[in-house]
Design an enzyme around this catalytic site. Structure first.
Site, short mmCIF file in Angstrom:
data_model
loop_
_atom_site.label_atom_id
_atom_site.label_comp_id
_atom_site.label_asym_id
_atom_site.label_seq_id
_atom_site.Cartn_x
_atom_site.Cartn_y
_atom_site.Cartn_z
N CYS A 31 0.67 -0.98 -0.33
CA CYS A 31 0.11 -0.21 0.07
C CYS A 31 0.58 1.38 -0.15
O CYS A 31 1.67 1.40 0.79
CB CYS A 31 -0.79 -0.24 1.33
SG CYS A 31 -2.21 1.54 1.27
N CYS A 34 0.09 4.27 2.29
CA CYS A 34 0.49 3.36 3.88
C CYS A 34 2.04 3.49 3.81
O CYS A 34 2.72 4.16 5.19
CB CYS A 34 0.13 1.52 4.13
SG CYS A 34 -1.58 1.07 3.65
#
Length: 126
Positions: A31, A34
């Site tokens: 991600c 993230c």
């Protein structure tokens, strides 16, 4: 050295039970947002050594992600006195994360528990 704790289904309950204030970052290695949020989260952990900062790898811990209904990552959750007081998807900028932490620190947990109890009583009556 990391100041965050890797949370798993084995240590999650114990971590939340043993600590009054736990921030949880639900994330995954693939991600992009993230990965962008990680250094912001790590800095906040260093700036707030009295709080527990945990990370849940949603790929390695799908049961935890499912238990909390995590549908997008990163998602930040704050648990105070075993009550989830904040949950929001999206990578927060440093100032916003500091603000959220400050607001969570300022909560009157007696009022929060009272509100939760009232909501649960209302649901039980329906």
């Amino acid at each position: 050295m990391s100041s965050t704790v890797e949370l798993t289904k084995e240590n999650f309950d114990q971590t939340v039970t043993d600590n009054d204030f736990v921030l949880i970052d639900f994330w995954a290695a693939w991600c992009g947002p993230c990965r962008q949020f990680a250094p912001v989260y790590e800095k906040a952990a260093q700036d707030n050594p009295d709080l527990v900062f945990g990370k849940v790898d949603t790929e390695a811990q799908p049961e935890l992600a499912a238990a909390f209904g995590i549908q997008s990552i990163p998602t930040l959750m704050i648990v105070r006195d075993r009550v989830a007081v904040f949950a929001q998807p999206g990578a927060l900028p440093e100032a916003a994360l500091a603000d959220v932490i400050g607001q969570a620190r300022g909560l009157d947990m007696d009022e929060v528990r009272k509100s939760v109890a009232e909501q649960q009583a209302t649901k039980a009556d329906q």
